[in-house]
Structures are given as C-alpha cells and as structure tokens.
Design an enzyme around this catalytic site. Structure first.
Site, PDB file in Angstrom:
ATOM      1  N   SER A 125       0.842  -1.201   0.000  1.00  0.00           N
ATOM      2  CA  SER A 125       0.000   0.000   0.000  1.00  0.00           C
ATOM      3  C   SER A 125       0.872   1.243   0.000  1.00  0.00           C
ATOM      4  O   SER A 125       1.999   1.236   0.539  1.00  0.00           O
ATOM      5  CB  SER A 125      -0.847  -0.039   1.269  1.00  0.00           C
ATOM      6  OG  SER A 125      -1.422   1.214   1.514  1.00  0.00           O
ATOM      7  N   TYR A 150      -1.758  -1.010  10.800  1.00  0.00           N
ATOM      8  CA  TYR A 150      -2.021  -1.529   9.448  1.00  0.00           C
ATOM      9  C   TYR A 150      -0.848  -1.172   8.532  1.00  0.00           C
ATOM     10  O   TYR A 150      -0.300  -2.039   7.828  1.00  0.00           O
ATOM     11  CB  TYR A 150      -3.329  -0.925   8.907  1.00  0.00           C
ATOM     12  CG  TYR A 150      -3.458  -1.015   7.410  1.00  0.00           C
ATOM     13  CD1 TYR A 150      -3.818  -2.209   6.797  1.00  0.00           C
ATOM     14  CD2 TYR A 150      -3.189   0.092   6.598  1.00  0.00           C
ATOM     15  CE1 TYR A 150      -3.907  -2.297   5.410  1.00  0.00           C
ATOM     16  CE2 TYR A 150      -3.280   0.013   5.219  1.00  0.00           C
ATOM     17  CZ  TYR A 150      -3.633  -1.182   4.630  1.00  0.00           C
ATOM     18  OH  TYR A 150      -3.707  -1.271   3.260  1.00  0.00           O
ATOM     19  N   LYS A 154       2.184  -3.574   6.498  1.00  0.00           N
ATOM     20  CA  LYS A 154       2.557  -3.538   5.078  1.00  0.00           C
ATOM     21  C   LYS A 154       4.066  -3.312   4.926  1.00  0.00           C
ATOM     22  O   LYS A 154       4.723  -3.932   4.093  1.00  0.00           O
ATOM     23  CB  LYS A 154       1.765  -2.452   4.332  1.00  0.00           C
ATOM     24  CG  LYS A 154       0.274  -2.745   4.240  1.00  0.00           C
ATOM     25  CD  LYS A 154      -0.012  -4.029   3.465  1.00  0.00           C
ATOM     26  CE  LYS A 154      -1.442  -4.468   3.502  1.00  0.00           C
ATOM     27  NZ  LYS A 154      -1.681  -5.809   2.978  1.00  0.00           N
TER      28      LYS A 154
HETATM   29  C1  UD1 Z   1      -5.841   4.660   3.675  1.00  0.00           C
HETATM   30  C2  UD1 Z   1      -4.449   4.336   3.202  1.00  0.00           C
HETATM   31  C3  UD1 Z   1      -4.496   3.239   2.167  1.00  0.00           C
HETATM   32  C4  UD1 Z   1      -5.230   2.041   2.719  1.00  0.00           C
HETATM   33  C5  UD1 Z   1      -6.624   2.458   3.113  1.00  0.00           C
HETATM   34  C6  UD1 Z   1      -7.337   1.277   3.751  1.00  0.00           C
HETATM   35  C7  UD1 Z   1      -2.902   6.200   3.244  1.00  0.00           C
HETATM   36  C8  UD1 Z   1      -2.362   7.374   2.515  1.00  0.00           C
HETATM   37  N1  UD1 Z   1      -3.826   5.516   2.600  1.00  0.00           N
HETATM   38  O1  UD1 Z   1      -6.513   5.269   2.617  1.00  0.00           O
HETATM   39  O2  UD1 Z   1      -3.187   2.870   1.844  1.00  0.00           O
HETATM   40  O3  UD1 Z   1      -5.278   1.024   1.765  1.00  0.00           O
HETATM   41  O4  UD1 Z   1      -6.547   3.514   4.070  1.00  0.00           O
HETATM   42  O5  UD1 Z   1      -8.591   1.627   4.222  1.00  0.00           O
HETATM   43  O6  UD1 Z   1      -2.511   5.874   4.337  1.00  0.00           O
HETATM   44  N2  UD1 Z   1     -12.754  10.819   3.682  1.00  0.00           N
HETATM   45  C9  UD1 Z   1     -13.751  11.734   4.009  1.00  0.00           C
HETATM   46  N3  UD1 Z   1     -14.909  11.239   4.521  1.00  0.00           N
HETATM   47  C10 UD1 Z   1     -15.129   9.909   4.715  1.00  0.00           C
HETATM   48  C11 UD1 Z   1     -14.111   8.992   4.372  1.00  0.00           C
HETATM   49  C12 UD1 Z   1     -12.925   9.498   3.873  1.00  0.00           C
HETATM   50  O7  UD1 Z   1     -13.588  12.946   3.865  1.00  0.00           O
HETATM   51  O8  UD1 Z   1     -16.208   9.535   5.202  1.00  0.00           O
HETATM   52  C13 UD1 Z   1     -11.490  11.343   3.123  1.00  0.00           C
HETATM   53  C14 UD1 Z   1     -10.267  10.970   3.935  1.00  0.00           C
HETATM   54  O9  UD1 Z   1     -10.033  11.925   4.913  1.00  0.00           O
HETATM   55  C15 UD1 Z   1      -9.193  10.917   2.851  1.00  0.00           C
HETATM   56  C16 UD1 Z   1      -9.951  10.477   1.589  1.00  0.00           C
HETATM   57  O10 UD1 Z   1     -11.328  10.734   1.857  1.00  0.00           O
HETATM   58  O11 UD1 Z   1      -8.675  12.185   2.619  1.00  0.00           O
HETATM   59  C17 UD1 Z   1      -9.783   9.007   1.284  1.00  0.00           C
HETATM   60  O12 UD1 Z   1     -10.056   8.274   2.470  1.00  0.00           O
HETATM   61  P1  UD1 Z   1     -10.155   6.680   2.491  1.00  0.00           P
HETATM   62  O13 UD1 Z   1     -11.025   6.226   1.372  1.00  0.00           O
HETATM   63  O14 UD1 Z   1     -10.538   6.274   3.868  1.00  0.00           O
HETATM   64  O15 UD1 Z   1      -8.707   6.192   2.138  1.00  0.00           O
HETATM   65  P2  UD1 Z   1      -7.280   6.619   2.793  1.00  0.00           P
HETATM   66  O16 UD1 Z   1      -7.449   6.961   4.217  1.00  0.00           O
HETATM   67  O17 UD1 Z   1      -6.638   7.607   1.892  1.00  0.00           O
END
Ligand code: UD1
Length: 340
Positions: A125, A150, A154
């Site tokens: 990841s 997590y 990795k």
């Molecule tokens: C993270 C990890 C990724 C991992 C994944 C597993 C990092 C950079 N990435 O992804 O490697 O495989 O978790 O779950 O560490 N968001 C909102 N509202 C929500 C949900 C998310 O605003 O309800 C935003 C988050 O703050 C983020 C983006 O959407 O900025 C993506 O979030 P998400 O889909 O949870 O993935 P990551 O956290 O980037």
C-alpha cells in the site's frame, strides 16, 4: 498456469480473479470470508462464465494453510491479498493486525517454499510511505514511520519478502504492489466494494449516502495545505489495479525480470481532492450529494499521489480509467446492489 489467490472473495481480490481468468490463468481462490461473502463466488462465476475453485481457510492458522496449499501443489504462483485493511481498526486492535497480516504472510511463504511455488505478488500500500513530503512518490522514496499498525504490517510484509529474496536458499521471487486508493467497480456491475457496516473509506460512503443508507457524508478537513483545502489522494479504478496483478505475474515469468524482489507503485499519477471526487460523483450520477465539512480525521495525511512511470515502463501496465469512470462505476454497482 495455476495461481492461488488468497483473499480472492474481497474487493480487489474478486476483480483480480476475473482479470486472471480472462488472461487464461487457472485460479484457486482461498478466503476465510471474514470480510466478504460467499455470494461473491457466484457473482465472480457469473462474470467469468464458470465456477471458481474455492477453499474456505483461515491462512493465519499454519496447519490450515499448509493443508489448503497441499491440495494444489501444482500451483506456480500466489497472489496474497488475505489481510485486514482498516486503518482505525488496526489502531484499536493492533495485535489482531500483526497476527493476521504477518502470520498469514509467513504461513503462505512457508507453504510456497515447501511446495516449490516460485512466484508471489504481495498486496502492499502507499501507506508504507507514511506522511512523506516528496511528491509524487517514487518506489525509491524512503518509507517514513507508519501512521498505523495496518501501515506497519505492510512495511513489515515488504521487509520480510526482501529479506527472503536475499536468502540464497529461497526460491521465491516476489513483487510488492503498492496500491494507491482503489475505487470503482467492474463494468458488469456484478462485483464491487461491499464493506461490512459503516464504510470507513470515501467512495462507499459517498455511494451509500446517495443511495439513502447514510444520512450525510463528512468531508474530513478543509484546512489542509492543498489547492481546495481537502485531502488529496491518487484514486485508481479497481479494474486497472486488478490488471496490474496480471501484468506483474506475466512480467515475473519473462526474461526481462531479473530481480528476486521488486516493488511497484500502482496509481494513476493524478491527485484528486475529496471535493473533486464529490464533484465527479455528482456529475456522473446526476445526484446531489448531502455532505458537510467536518474536522480532520486522525491519522490522515494531506496529500499523496504516485509516480507510476517505473511500473508502466517495466511491467507494461497503464491505467485506462479516469475519475469519472471510477465514480460512475461505483454508483452503477451501488444502484444494482440496492435494486435502485
Ligand atoms: C488509507 C491508506 C491506504 C489504505 C486504506 C485502507 C494512506 C495514505 N492511505 O486510505 O493505503 O489502503 O486507508 O482503508 O494511508 N474521507 C472523508 N470522509 C469519509 C471517508 C474518507 O472525507 O467519510 C477522506 C479521507 O479523509 C481521505 C480520503 O477521503 O482524505 C480518502 O479516504 P479513504 O477512502 O478512507 O482512504 P485513505 O485513508 O486515503
């Protein structure tokens, strides 16, 4: 060639099984169904037009893993997805994450050594880069301290494979694919992401909100140092990610592949903010999304996106789908699932 796909009933695993079968590989799927459903097997079967060979097994149990592998000693490759993947859950249950993610990997490599299975593709990841400021990230960008257990599993997984590869006695050749943010669903609408309970990830939360299963999406933070203040990620269509596994397997068997261990970024190279994802979703779905700006989520970083040049050039892979394809297919899947 026969390939064992661990965690093959999960989100990325199921799409990869389809791409492998389409490319002519013979697939054996192993999964404990702890974060997936038995129905997924039928759905995969419908997409590929045949039944898939399935073994229900918890690979963190060393005896069960050895027993399962013994039934397919003619397999030449393993794609190892089976792992826990929630960042917040890993913070509350670190022991479970280390036991499952590291335990399974060691059991798989032990069985591979025992039965002379030479090729391994490991699900890594972009989280291994930690909160890096070197953007876009290259495979050579140093890993920083992990943001969660997590992420640590990795990093450890990669270290284990690297160390194994430097052992002369080890016959395993491995590739770690560093996934960026997989989203979207298969064009058939038959398979897609189906998280248990309240989704932690952005895309399923968006589609479930639009479908009326969640009241409102919280955008976690609009005060990051990014163009619109919301966090930036490199979203990649799950079918593109799945095809990278096929390309990695093809490459490992080719003359071009000399190293016993290699890592590749699998992202598009484009960063999109949370607001851009929402705009894309509204454009492709025609739905107005109910969202509000909320405080930052603990453990999130501001921005990460890939330099995927090395992957493209080396394993002859490239992403075909753009952000609108990702949001559009995720919505098509959600609608089909809910009968909307
Ligand atoms: C993270 C990890 C990724 C991992 C994944 C597993 C990092 C950079 N990435 O992804 O490697 O495989 O978790 O779950 O560490 N968001 C909102 N509202 C929500 C949900 C998310 O605003 O309800 C935003 C988050 O703050 C983020 C983006 O959407 O900025 C993506 O979030 P998400 O889909 O949870 O993935 P990551 O956290 O980037």
């Amino acid at each position: 060639m026969k390939v064992i796909v661990t965690g093959g009933a999960g989100y990325i695993g199921s799409h990869t099984v389809v791409e492998l079968v389409n490319a002519g590989y013979d697939v054996v799927l192993m999964d404990d169904l702890s974060n997936s459903s038995i129905d997924m097997l039928d759905k995969i079967g419908d997409v590929i037009g045949k039944k898939i060979c399935f073994i229900k097994v918890d690979l963190s149990d060393s005896d069960a893993c050895a027993k399962a592998f013994k039934t397919h000693v003619d397999a030449k490759a393993v794609i190892h997805f089976a792992a826990f993947k929630s960042v917040p859950e890993s913070i509350s249950k670190p022991n479970e994450y280390y036991r499952n993610n590291i335990g399974s990997l060691l059991n798989v490599t032990t069985s591979m050594e025992k039965y002379d299975m030479p090729y391994l593709v490991f699900s890594s990841s972009c989280t291994v880069y930690g909160d890096t400021k070197e953007l876009p990230v290259k495979e050579s960008t140093p890993m920083l301290p992990p943001n969660s257990p997590y992420g640590h599993t990795k990093q450890l997984g990669e270290h284990i494979l690297k160390n194994l590869s430097s052992t002369l006695a080890s016959k395993i050749k491995s590739i770690a694919l560093r996934y960026f943010n997989p989203v979207g669903a298969h064009p058939s609408g038959m398979i897609g992401e189906l998280p248990n309970g309240v989704p932690g990830n952005l895309m399923p939360f968006i589609t479930q909100t639009a479908a009326g299963f969640r009241q409102q999406l919280s955008v976690f933070g609009d005060d990051y140092n990014t163009p619109d203040g919301t966090a930036v990620r490199d979203y990649i269509h799950v079918v593109d990610l799945a095809s990278a596994h096929v390309k990695a397997l093809d490459y490992m068997q080719s003359e071009k592949s000399k190293e016993k261990y290699q890592v590749f970024n699998v992202g598009t190279g484009n960063g999109s903010s949370v607001l851009e994802v929402i705009q894309s979703f509204e454009r492709t779905s025609g739905e107005k999304l109910n969202y509000k700006i909320a405080p930052r989520r603990e453990g999130d970083i501001a921005m990460i996106y890939a330099d995927a040049k090395y992957t493209m050039e080396t394993i002859n892979w490239s992403a075909k789908y753009n952000l609108d394809d990702m949001t559009g297919s995720a919505w098509a899947w959600e609608k089909k699932l809910r009968g909307l």
